[in-house]
Design a protein around this motif. Structure first.
Motif, short mmCIF file in Angstrom:
data_model
loop_
_atom_site.label_atom_id
_atom_site.label_comp_id
_atom_site.label_asym_id
_atom_site.label_seq_id
_atom_site.Cartn_x
_atom_site.Cartn_y
_atom_site.Cartn_z
N ASP A 170 11.89 52.19 -56.52
CA ASP A 170 12.26 52.60 -57.87
C ASP A 170 11.87 51.58 -58.93
OD1 ASP A 170 14.15 50.64 -57.45
OD2 ASP A 170 15.87 51.91 -57.93
N GLN A 226 15.83 58.05 -42.76
CA GLN A 226 16.74 57.12 -43.41
C GLN A 226 16.22 55.68 -43.33
OE1 GLN A 226 19.70 58.12 -45.02
NE2 GLN A 226 19.58 56.07 -45.84
N THR A 230 14.96 53.40 -46.54
CA THR A 230 15.64 52.13 -46.77
C THR A 230 14.64 50.98 -46.83
OG1 THR A 230 17.65 52.92 -45.68
CG2 THR A 230 17.37 50.54 -45.86
N PRO A 249 20.34 62.17 -47.99
CA PRO A 249 21.37 61.36 -48.63
C PRO A 249 20.74 60.51 -49.73
CG PRO A 249 20.71 60.35 -46.58
CD PRO A 249 19.93 61.63 -46.69
N PRO A 250 21.51 60.12 -50.74
CA PRO A 250 20.95 59.23 -51.75
C PRO A 250 20.59 57.88 -51.14
CG PRO A 250 23.34 59.48 -52.02
CD PRO A 250 22.91 60.47 -50.98
N VAL A 251 19.45 57.34 -51.52
CA VAL A 251 18.98 56.06 -50.99
C VAL A 251 18.81 55.09 -52.14
CG1 VAL A 251 17.20 54.89 -49.65
CG2 VAL A 251 17.79 57.26 -49.12
N PRO A 252 19.49 53.95 -52.12
CA PRO A 252 19.36 52.98 -53.22
C PRO A 252 17.93 52.44 -53.34
CG PRO A 252 21.25 52.46 -51.81
CD PRO A 252 20.44 53.51 -51.10
#
Length: 303
Positions: A170, A226, A230, A249-252
């Motif tokens: 991000d 996942q 990550t 699932p939300p992934v930081p």
């Protein structure tokens, strides 16, 4: 023992005489009498007590009449089921399915259940190569496969198309884009599963990259969804691509963006030639299931 002998036995018992039974059956009385005598000889007993005025069931005949009814009822059920199977209204559909069916498969099964409620569906999840072998051998009636351009001895029918998505860190400049093209990603290491894990999807992506004039830049291998996302969020910049198959699932520290210019087609692999009745129902259900509704889940390019 022949079925017609049991039919004649039941008819005589119900009509109370050979002549009336023959009239109901549409044959001559002598044929009824002859077949009943043959049945009695084979069974070693008398089914009727005969006199010049009356024909009544003997004690043995009374005991055997319910069994004759049961045999004839079973034959009628078998014939009806066979007719239903021929028409496609009853039977078994053996379908090889893709990993993580998602709501699209469930919508398909719901549509199929509405149009053929007595058709039993048996789903089997196998690796892509084994799915195709099972269709060729007749162990499966059909199999869903993704991204497969061709399959020897099989016909591939396109059934739906799914969008592809990209995961990038991000903090990377590409994360500011609303959607991404392969050309923008070519300079980043690509996290892709080994080709033997899913050759059709691997080839789809690498050939699309080469079509842009870029050779895929190998990154660490894709492990599972996942773990890979990550790693993208916590390691030097890299990217991966995925399609919708399982819960996301939300992934930081990871940005997910649509990939433009490339989609994923799912095909139905079948043997060439006229489809058997259960397969006809499946093809009709596929046509009736809304192909444009997206799945609300996402997952990794496994199988």
């Amino acid at each position: 023992m022949e079925l017609r002998q049991l039919q004649y036995f039941v008819a005589v018992a119900q009509e109370g005489g050979f002549g009336r039974a023959a009239g109901r059956l549409g044959i001559v009385q002598s044929a009824v009498s002859q077949q009943i005598r043959r049945l009695e000889r084979e069974l070693g007993l008398s089914l009727f007590d005969r006199s010049t005025r009356h024909v009544r069931l003997s004690g043995a005949g009374e005991r055997l009449l319910p069994e004759a009814h049961a045999v004839l009822a079973a034959v009628n059920r078998t014939r009806q089921m066979a007719a239903d199977i021929v028409s496609g209204g009853e039977g078994l559909l053996r379908l090889g399915t893709v990993h993580g069916p998602g709501d699209r498969i469930y919508r398909l099964l719901d549509t199929l259940g509405g149009s053929a409620p007595r058709l039993h569906v048996r789903l089997r999840r196998l690796p892509v190569a084994e799915r195709l072998v099972a269709v060729r051998s007749g162990d499966l009636d059909a199999a869903l496969v993704r991204a497969l351009p061709a399959a020897p001895e099989l016909e591939l029918l396109p059934v739906w198309t799914d969008p592809l998505y990209v995961a990038v860190p991000d903090g990377h400049p590409l994360a500011t884009e609303p959607a991404l093209h392969l050309e923008q990603l070519a300079h980043l290491p690509l996290r892709l599963a080994p080709r033997e894990n899913n050759a059709p999807f691997h080839d789809l992506l690498t050939e699309a990259l080469r079509a842009t004039g870029s050779e895929p830049l190998p990154g660490p291998p894709f492990t599972n969804f996942q773990e890979t996302l990550t790693a993208i969020g916590s390691s030097p910049p890299s990217w991966t691509v995925f399609y919708e198959v399982a819960g996301l699932p939300p992934v930081p520290r990871v940005a997910l963006r649509p990939l433009t210019g490339l989609t994923l087609t799912t095909f139905l692999a079948v043997l060439p030639g006229p489809p058997a009745p259960p397969l006809r129902h499946l093809l009709r259900a596929l046509a009736d299931t809304d192909p444009g509704r997206p799945s609300h889940t996402a997952g990794a390019p496994g199988t």
